[in-house]
Design a protein around this motif. Sequence first.
Motif, PDB file in Angstrom:
ATOM      1  N   GLY A  95      -7.447   6.182   5.160  1.00  0.00           N
ATOM      2  CA  GLY A  95      -6.416   5.289   5.674  1.00  0.00           C
ATOM      3  C   GLY A  95      -5.851   5.700   7.020  1.00  0.00           C
ATOM      4  O   GLY A  95      -5.008   4.984   7.578  1.00  0.00           O
ATOM      5  N   GLN A  96      -6.303   6.839   7.569  1.00  0.00           N
ATOM      6  CA  GLN A  96      -5.713   7.372   8.796  1.00  0.00           C
ATOM      7  C   GLN A  96      -6.696   7.480   9.958  1.00  0.00           C
ATOM      8  O   GLN A  96      -6.271   7.429  11.118  1.00  0.00           O
ATOM      9  N   CYS A  97      -7.967   7.645   9.695  1.00  0.00           N
ATOM     10  CA  CYS A  97      -8.939   7.845  10.770  1.00  0.00           C
ATOM     11  C   CYS A  97      -9.174   6.540  11.521  1.00  0.00           C
ATOM     12  O   CYS A  97      -8.760   5.450  11.102  1.00  0.00           O
ATOM     13  N   ASP A  98      -9.871   6.617  12.647  1.00  0.00           N
ATOM     14  CA  ASP A  98     -10.111   5.440  13.473  1.00  0.00           C
ATOM     15  C   ASP A  98     -10.861   4.364  12.701  1.00  0.00           C
ATOM     16  O   ASP A  98     -10.533   3.179  12.804  1.00  0.00           O
ATOM     17  N   ASP A  99     -11.868   4.750  11.919  1.00  0.00           N
ATOM     18  CA  ASP A  99     -12.640   3.764  11.160  1.00  0.00           C
ATOM     19  C   ASP A  99     -11.768   3.054  10.131  1.00  0.00           C
ATOM     20  O   ASP A  99     -11.854   1.834   9.969  1.00  0.00           O
ATOM     21  N   CYS A 100     -10.946   3.801   9.418  1.00  0.00           N
ATOM     22  CA  CYS A 100     -10.079   3.186   8.414  1.00  0.00           C
ATOM     23  C   CYS A 100      -9.066   2.255   9.056  1.00  0.00           C
ATOM     24  O   CYS A 100      -8.803   1.152   8.555  1.00  0.00           O
ATOM     25  N   VAL A 101      -8.485   2.675  10.164  1.00  0.00           N
ATOM     26  CA  VAL A 101      -7.503   1.837  10.847  1.00  0.00           C
ATOM     27  C   VAL A 101      -8.132   0.521  11.286  1.00  0.00           C
ATOM     28  O   VAL A 101      -7.492  -0.537  11.255  1.00  0.00           O
ATOM     29  N   ARG A 102      -9.405   0.563  11.640  1.00  0.00           N
ATOM     30  CA  ARG A 102     -10.119  -0.646  12.053  1.00  0.00           C
ATOM     31  C   ARG A 102     -10.635  -1.445  10.858  1.00  0.00           C
ATOM     32  O   ARG A 102     -11.232  -2.506  11.035  1.00  0.00           O
ATOM     33  N   GLY A 103     -10.421  -0.926   9.651  1.00  0.00           N
ATOM     34  CA  GLY A 103     -10.840  -1.641   8.448  1.00  0.00           C
ATOM     35  C   GLY A 103     -12.221  -1.279   7.950  1.00  0.00           C
ATOM     36  O   GLY A 103     -12.668  -1.821   6.934  1.00  0.00           O
ATOM     37  N   TYR A 104     -12.900  -0.373   8.637  1.00  0.00           N
ATOM     38  CA  TYR A 104     -14.244   0.037   8.221  1.00  0.00           C
ATOM     39  C   TYR A 104     -14.161   1.313   7.389  1.00  0.00           C
ATOM     40  O   TYR A 104     -14.633   2.376   7.796  1.00  0.00           O
ATOM     41  N   GLN A 105     -13.578   1.188   6.202  1.00  0.00           N
ATOM     42  CA  GLN A 105     -13.451   2.353   5.331  1.00  0.00           C
ATOM     43  C   GLN A 105     -14.821   2.883   4.911  1.00  0.00           C
ATOM     44  O   GLN A 105     -14.942   4.056   4.544  1.00  0.00           O
ATOM     45  N   ILE A 106     -15.838   2.037   4.971  1.00  0.00           N
ATOM     46  CA  ILE A 106     -17.200   2.465   4.664  1.00  0.00           C
ATOM     47  C   ILE A 106     -17.606   3.652   5.540  1.00  0.00           C
ATOM     48  O   ILE A 106     -18.371   4.509   5.125  1.00  0.00           O
ATOM     49  N   SER A 107     -17.077   3.716   6.755  1.00  0.00           N
ATOM     50  CA  SER A 107     -17.478   4.754   7.708  1.00  0.00           C
ATOM     51  C   SER A 107     -16.526   5.939   7.744  1.00  0.00           C
ATOM     52  O   SER A 107     -16.710   6.839   8.568  1.00  0.00           O
ATOM     53  N   CYS A 108     -15.524   5.952   6.859  1.00  0.00           N
ATOM     54  CA  CYS A 108     -14.581   7.068   6.816  1.00  0.00           C
ATOM     55  C   CYS A 108     -15.328   8.376   6.541  1.00  0.00           C
ATOM     56  O   CYS A 108     -16.153   8.450   5.630  1.00  0.00           O
ATOM     57  N   SER A 109     -15.036   9.391   7.342  1.00  0.00           N
ATOM     58  CA  SER A 109     -15.712  10.685   7.171  1.00  0.00           C
ATOM     59  C   SER A 109     -14.820  11.741   6.527  1.00  0.00           C
ATOM     60  O   SER A 109     -15.198  12.906   6.437  1.00  0.00           O
ATOM     61  N   SER A 110     -13.650  11.334   6.082  1.00  0.00           N
ATOM     62  CA  SER A 110     -12.726  12.272   5.447  1.00  0.00           C
ATOM     63  C   SER A 110     -13.242  12.689   4.069  1.00  0.00           C
ATOM     64  O   SER A 110     -13.876  11.895   3.370  1.00  0.00           O
ATOM     65  N   PRO A 111     -12.959  13.917   3.650  1.00  0.00           N
ATOM     66  CA  PRO A 111     -13.305  14.317   2.278  1.00  0.00           C
ATOM     67  C   PRO A 111     -12.607  13.464   1.224  1.00  0.00           C
ATOM     68  O   PRO A 111     -13.029  13.444   0.067  1.00  0.00           O
ATOM     69  N   ARG A 112     -11.562  12.731   1.619  1.00  0.00           N
ATOM     70  CA  ARG A 112     -10.839  11.875   0.672  1.00  0.00           C
ATOM     71  C   ARG A 112     -11.569  10.553   0.430  1.00  0.00           C
ATOM     72  O   ARG A 112     -11.204   9.821  -0.492  1.00  0.00           O
ATOM     73  N   ARG A 113     -12.571  10.249   1.233  1.00  0.00           N
ATOM     74  CA  ARG A 113     -13.319   9.004   1.055  1.00  0.00           C
ATOM     75  C   ARG A 113     -13.976   8.986  -0.320  1.00  0.00           C
ATOM     76  O   ARG A 113     -14.626   9.947  -0.726  1.00  0.00           O
ATOM     77  N   ALA A 114     -13.829   7.883  -1.041  1.00  0.00           N
ATOM     78  CA  ALA A 114     -14.446   7.770  -2.364  1.00  0.00           C
ATOM     79  C   ALA A 114     -14.799   6.313  -2.621  1.00  0.00           C
ATOM     80  O   ALA A 114     -13.937   5.435  -2.516  1.00  0.00           O
ATOM     81  N   ALA A 115     -16.053   6.075  -2.941  1.00  0.00           N
ATOM     82  CA  ALA A 115     -16.507   4.725  -3.244  1.00  0.00           C
ATOM     83  C   ALA A 115     -16.313   4.440  -4.730  1.00  0.00           C
ATOM     84  O   ALA A 115     -16.626   5.283  -5.585  1.00  0.00           O
ATOM     85  N   TYR A 116     -15.776   3.260  -5.034  1.00  0.00           N
ATOM     86  CA  TYR A 116     -15.655   2.846  -6.426  1.00  0.00           C
ATOM     87  C   TYR A 116     -17.055   2.757  -7.041  1.00  0.00           C
ATOM     88  O   TYR A 116     -17.992   2.233  -6.436  1.00  0.00           O
ATOM     89  N   GLY A 117     -17.171   3.315  -8.242  1.00  0.00           N
ATOM     90  CA  GLY A 117     -18.458   3.296  -8.928  1.00  0.00           C
ATOM     91  C   GLY A 117     -19.413   4.388  -8.500  1.00  0.00           C
ATOM     92  O   GLY A 117     -20.493   4.531  -9.075  1.00  0.00           O
ATOM     93  N   TRP A 118     -19.005   5.188  -7.506  1.00  0.00           N
ATOM     94  CA  TRP A 118     -19.853   6.280  -7.018  1.00  0.00           C
ATOM     95  C   TRP A 118     -19.107   7.616  -7.118  1.00  0.00           C
ATOM     96  O   TRP A 118     -19.611   8.552  -7.727  1.00  0.00           O
ATOM     97  N   GLN A 119     -17.930   7.664  -6.485  1.00  0.00           N
ATOM     98  CA  GLN A 119     -17.140   8.899  -6.548  1.00  0.00           C
ATOM     99  C   GLN A 119     -15.800   8.709  -7.255  1.00  0.00           C
ATOM    100  O   GLN A 119     -15.089   9.683  -7.489  1.00  0.00           O
ATOM    101  N   ARG A 120     -15.438   7.476  -7.558  1.00  0.00           N
ATOM    102  CA  ARG A 120     -14.253   7.214  -8.368  1.00  0.00           C
ATOM    103  C   ARG A 120     -14.594   6.039  -9.282  1.00  0.00           C
ATOM    104  O   ARG A 120     -15.506   5.262  -9.007  1.00  0.00           O
ATOM    105  N   ASP A 121     -13.853   5.919 -10.387  1.00  0.00           N
ATOM    106  CA  ASP A 121     -14.195   4.921 -11.393  1.00  0.00           C
ATOM    107  C   ASP A 121     -14.257   3.518 -10.808  1.00  0.00           C
ATOM    108  O   ASP A 121     -13.379   3.101 -10.034  1.00  0.00           O
ATOM    109  N   GLY A 122     -15.321   2.803 -11.214  1.00  0.00           N
ATOM    110  CA  GLY A 122     -15.566   1.467 -10.694  1.00  0.00           C
ATOM    111  C   GLY A 122     -15.271   0.377 -11.704  1.00  0.00           C
ATOM    112  O   GLY A 122     -14.497   0.552 -12.650  1.00  0.00           O
ATOM    113  N   GLY A 123     -15.944  -0.762 -11.505  1.00  0.00           N
ATOM    114  CA  GLY A 123     -15.573  -1.986 -12.196  1.00  0.00           C
ATOM    115  C   GLY A 123     -16.280  -2.308 -13.479  1.00  0.00           C
ATOM    116  O   GLY A 123     -15.941  -3.306 -14.128  1.00  0.00           O
ATOM    117  N   HIS A 124     -17.267  -1.503 -13.884  1.00  0.00           N
ATOM    118  CA  HIS A 124     -17.958  -1.791 -15.144  1.00  0.00           C
ATOM    119  C   HIS A 124     -17.132  -1.248 -16.308  1.00  0.00           C
ATOM    120  O   HIS A 124     -17.507  -0.294 -16.996  1.00  0.00           O
TER     121      HIS A 124
END
Length: 343
Positions: A95-124
């Motif tokens: 939520g703080q890096c340049d990519d997140c501020v621009r809305g491209y959280q997919i490109s966040c390089s922070s260790p806090r980045r976590a994809a639903y269903g991959w690194q944090r619980d998802g929708g199934h």
Amino acid sequence: MRGVYLPGHSDVDIKDVPDPVPGPGQVLLAMKASTICGSDIRAIYREHLQGDPAEMYQDVVAGHEPAGEVVAVGPDAVRLKVGDRVCVYHISGCGQCDDCVRGYQISCSSPRRAAYGWQRDGGHADLILTEERDCVVLPDFVTFLDGACVACGFGTAYEGLLRANVSGRDSLAVVGLGPVGLAAGLLGGKLGAVPRIGVDPSPERRALALELGAVDAAYAPDRAADALDVLGAGAHVAIDCSGSAPGRATAISLLRARGRMVLVGEGNGLTVDEVSPTLIHPSITIIGSWVTSLEHMRELVERLPVWDLHPEVIVTDTFGIDEADAAYKLAAEGRAGKVALVP
């Protein structure tokens, strides 16, 4: 609640796990639709990739294309309320890096980045805990299945088309008519591209693309050259959704001089035997495009009512959570449209 886990080797486990409780800035959703993505099949269901950190599955509840209804909000949630209908941008960044501020959280390089269903619980699952900032409110016109389709597949296709500046001045070739390819054809039509042709080895998928109006003509790969009868000098834009080296070569072969090629299908390579006559002399532009941004995802759900487009039209099969094994088996065959879990 029930949650679906993917241990690899084409297995599916369904476990009973505690209901999550929203913390500060979080919301709890009752899942209404959670679709299966080709990336889930490629990188988790068949085997657990352990190279790219973005694709390291951490033995969490699977599913990164969720849509649901807010049933609880945590402290400091300021935008959403119980009863809101949302889909979820499937990567939660710092939520703080340049990519997140621009809305491209997919490109966040922070260790806090976590994809639903991959690194944090998802929708199934019956419930999913999300960050409030990751949720996109659905207009009344947009169904939960629509929202799940937008959460990754339609969002990915839309981003690729935007990056290529597709408009009514363009013809469009779609290589790979799986769910993302179907989305690319449907959205390309709404952006004005004509004609639209598709290429896929599956006769079932070619037939579905024609039935849905995603393309005007569809060809098997060994007949792809016949598309030039429709395209004339070639397509202004080709989008590869196959993720295969032969598919990418086919996409390049269908372009006219000064054409634009977009790569959205993950995996495999791109090989060009003769660079000068294939790319340099015809001045071909090759564009990589990975997922989409929060801004474009919101824009897309707002455009759907204007376009009278329901992404759920590409969903050919729905299953309950307890039928997740059958759902994944069908999705892995590569012949159906979108496959969804509907709790």
